[in-house]
Design an enzyme around this catalytic site. Structure first.
Site, PDB file in Angstrom:
ATOM      1  N   ARG A   1       0.827  -1.202   0.000  1.00  0.00           N
ATOM      2  CA  ARG A   1       0.000   0.000   0.000  1.00  0.00           C
ATOM      3  C   ARG A   1       0.865   1.257   0.000  1.00  0.00           C
ATOM      4  O   ARG A   1       0.572   2.228  -0.704  1.00  0.00           O
ATOM      5  CB  ARG A   1      -0.928   0.002   1.211  1.00  0.00           C
ATOM      6  CG  ARG A   1      -1.775   1.265   1.319  1.00  0.00           C
ATOM      7  CD  ARG A   1      -2.681   1.228   2.529  1.00  0.00           C
ATOM      8  NE  ARG A   1      -3.507   2.433   2.593  1.00  0.00           N
ATOM      9  CZ  ARG A   1      -4.528   2.606   3.416  1.00  0.00           C
ATOM     10  NH1 ARG A   1      -4.862   1.653   4.261  1.00  0.00           N
ATOM     11  NH2 ARG A   1      -5.229   3.714   3.400  1.00  0.00           N
TER      12      ARG A   1
ATOM     13  N   ASN B   1     -10.676  -4.457  -1.703  1.00  0.00           N
ATOM     14  CA  ASN B   1     -10.530  -3.413  -2.720  1.00  0.00           C
ATOM     15  C   ASN B   1      -9.556  -3.832  -3.818  1.00  0.00           C
ATOM     16  O   ASN B   1      -8.645  -4.614  -3.567  1.00  0.00           O
ATOM     17  CB  ASN B   1     -10.028  -2.126  -2.061  1.00  0.00           C
ATOM     18  CG  ASN B   1     -11.134  -1.378  -1.355  1.00  0.00           C
ATOM     19  OD1 ASN B   1     -12.244  -1.291  -1.848  1.00  0.00           O
ATOM     20  ND2 ASN B   1     -10.824  -0.829  -0.184  1.00  0.00           N
TER      21      ASN B   1
ATOM     22  N   HIS C   1     -16.350   3.515  -5.191  1.00  0.00           N
ATOM     23  CA  HIS C   1     -15.456   4.645  -4.966  1.00  0.00           C
ATOM     24  C   HIS C   1     -15.596   5.714  -6.044  1.00  0.00           C
ATOM     25  O   HIS C   1     -14.679   6.518  -6.257  1.00  0.00           O
ATOM     26  CB  HIS C   1     -13.991   4.188  -4.842  1.00  0.00           C
ATOM     27  CG  HIS C   1     -13.739   3.441  -3.575  1.00  0.00           C
ATOM     28  ND1 HIS C   1     -12.480   3.009  -3.191  1.00  0.00           N
ATOM     29  CD2 HIS C   1     -14.572   3.041  -2.582  1.00  0.00           C
ATOM     30  CE1 HIS C   1     -12.566   2.371  -2.036  1.00  0.00           C
ATOM     31  NE2 HIS C   1     -13.831   2.380  -1.657  1.00  0.00           N
TER      32      HIS C   1
ATOM     33  N   TYR D   1     -14.144  10.001  -2.352  1.00  0.00           N
ATOM     34  CA  TYR D   1     -13.159   9.606  -3.365  1.00  0.00           C
ATOM     35  C   TYR D   1     -13.217  10.515  -4.598  1.00  0.00           C
ATOM     36  O   TYR D   1     -12.267  10.536  -5.386  1.00  0.00           O
ATOM     37  CB  TYR D   1     -13.378   8.146  -3.791  1.00  0.00           C
ATOM     38  CG  TYR D   1     -12.945   7.163  -2.743  1.00  0.00           C
ATOM     39  CD1 TYR D   1     -11.626   6.724  -2.668  1.00  0.00           C
ATOM     40  CD2 TYR D   1     -13.848   6.673  -1.801  1.00  0.00           C
ATOM     41  CE1 TYR D   1     -11.219   5.829  -1.699  1.00  0.00           C
ATOM     42  CE2 TYR D   1     -13.460   5.776  -0.833  1.00  0.00           C
ATOM     43  CZ  TYR D   1     -12.144   5.355  -0.781  1.00  0.00           C
ATOM     44  OH  TYR D   1     -11.731   4.476   0.192  1.00  0.00           O
TER      45      TYR D   1
ATOM     46  N   CYS E   1     -19.200  -2.157   0.231  1.00  0.00           N
ATOM     47  CA  CYS E   1     -18.363  -1.023   0.629  1.00  0.00           C
ATOM     48  C   CYS E   1     -19.083  -0.287   1.753  1.00  0.00           C
ATOM     49  O   CYS E   1     -20.314  -0.347   1.855  1.00  0.00           O
ATOM     50  CB  CYS E   1     -18.142  -0.100  -0.571  1.00  0.00           C
ATOM     51  SG  CYS E   1     -17.126   1.359  -0.237  1.00  0.00           S
TER      52      CYS E   1
END
Length: 421
Positions: A90, A144, A194, A244, A164
């Site tokens: 990440r 995700n 998102h 987002y 989500c």
């Protein structure tokens, strides 16, 4: 009823356990299996999970295992919450795109593509093993990028629904602002995972009065502050975008900001170390307050509601999920995966009808959906050229030189996770 959680060693898991414990009348779980290859971390979280159940007098059995096939055998539903490569991957997703002047984020833009490439093959392997061990089990995907992962699962013929927590977060926030019970708030939630907008906020159910104009007039400053967007953006759009959308509506400002502060991955990694230290306390028998800062707010309640509708005779229910478009948004292919309110029962999720989407929003949805199709192709078949084309198609990239540079960086940082690279 037996449920299995793949990625049960996640620091998110106590949030899920708390929801199962509190909402046991909604979802009567008799056995919960936490599955994770990280044995030491899994046992730590498994022990806390048992203490949470005991504190709330939940009679269910909680077991842990690193054996995926044994863990999912006989399961009624399998919940996926994976992070391939962990926080280290990440951190890379959030870092190397900035070298090209592009947003670095784990689900959006080039970093989101990297995560999809690492994740889709692993999820499909897990799903095949679930199908062999428990052919009737539902797969609930919280991994995700949810839209792309759910698309991969559905195309492979799996009984899958994506989930989500953005919608339930908005529902709870708006209910508090309006001083009504959350169950009274229905969102006209439309888009892709998102990449969604709240086009209406209805009190009293899907046919209730739309109070979004009043909400924005009375509480627009608070909503805008949460989204980190100017109030004027909400007033001019007349809707509430997902947070987002900031990566699209304020891309360059976000890139500057990300270059000036520690990454979210670094913050979460530090938080996870603190959480694991808390979880190790044998006196702890509830989720700690710090967990709310980790992300995934109300995730457990959304998961319980979805599992109950699919399994426990709690349906039909109406819930925001990720599932096949099936003509709901007529400008997208039927097999695109969208995130909208859906009727959920034992047969799966069927999107509710939505009003025609304004071109201002439909154009971006079409653009990102096309990128997701190319991203899934790259995840399934590999190849530098497929990665390049997916990046070139993304609205946050869209330039030849940028796509070339990002492709080189993506492959360099993800070789250990991509068998074809």
């Amino acid at each position: 009823m037996k449920l299995a959680v793949v990625g049960g060693g996640s620091t998110y898991t106590p949030e899920l356990i708390d929801g199962f414990a509190r909402l046991r009348d909604t979802l009567p779980v008799s056995e919960l299996v936490l599955i994770d290859p990280a044995a030491e971390r899994l046992e730590l979280i498994g022990a806390l999970a048992r203490r949470i159940f005991a504190r709330q007098d939940h009679p269910g059995l909680i077991t842990t295992t690193s054996d995926l096939d044994a863990g999912v055998a006989g399961a009624d539903a399998v919940l996926l919450q994976l992070r391939i490569g962990g926080q280290a991957a990440r951190l890379q997703d959030e870092t190397w795109p900035l070298e090209c002047g592009c947003v670095g984020q784990e689900t959006t833009g080039a970093g989101g593509l990297a995560k999809a490439l690492r994740t889709v093959p692993v999820v499909l392997d897990i799903a095949e093993r679930v199908r062999r061990a428990s052919p009737d089990a539902w797969i609930i995907d919280f991994t995700n990028p949810v839209g792309i992962v759910t698309r991969a699962l559905l195309r492979a013929g799996h009984k899958a629904v994506g989930l989500c927590n953005v919608a339930i977060g908005f529902q709870r926030k708006f209910a508090a602002l309006l001083d009504v019970a959350p169950a009274e708030v229905h969102l006209d939630h439309v888009g892709l995972n998102h990449l969604t907008w709240e086009l209406g906020v209805r009190v009293g159910g899907p046919g209730g009065q739309d109070v979004l104009p009043e909400l924005l007039a009375g509480h627009g400053d608070a909503v805008a502050a949460d989204l980190r967007l100017p109030r004027a953006v909400l007033d001019r759009l007349g809707v509430v975008p997902s947070y987002y959308l900031r990566y699209f509506y304020a891309h360059d400002a976000v890139v500057r900001e990300l270059g000036e502060k520690p990454s979210r991955a670094a913050e979460v990694a530090a938080m996870e170390r603190e959480l694991l230290a808390l979880y190790a306390d044998p006196a702890l028998d509830e989720k700690p307050a710090l967990l709310a800062k980790r992300g995934g707010a109300f995730y457990s309640e959304a998961a319980v509601d979805l599992a109950a509708a699919l399994l426990a005779g709690g349906g039909p229910a109406v819930q925001v999920v990720n599932t096949y478009n099936g003509g709901t948004l007529p400008f997208l292919p039927d097999d695109a995966v969208i995130e909208v309110q859906a009727r959920v029962d034992g047969s799966g999720a069927a999107p509710l009808a939505v009003a025609a989407l304004d071109p201002l929003f439909a154009g971006l949805v079409s653009h990102v959906s096309a990128y997701e199709d190319l991203a899934l192709d790259a995840a399934l078949r590999g190849g530098r050229e497929r990665v390049f084309k997916a990046l070139l198609a993304h609205p946050l990239v869209g330039q030849f030189d940028l796509a070339e540079g990002l492709t080189d960086r993506l492959l360099a940082h993800n070789k250990e996770h991509l068998a074809w690279a």
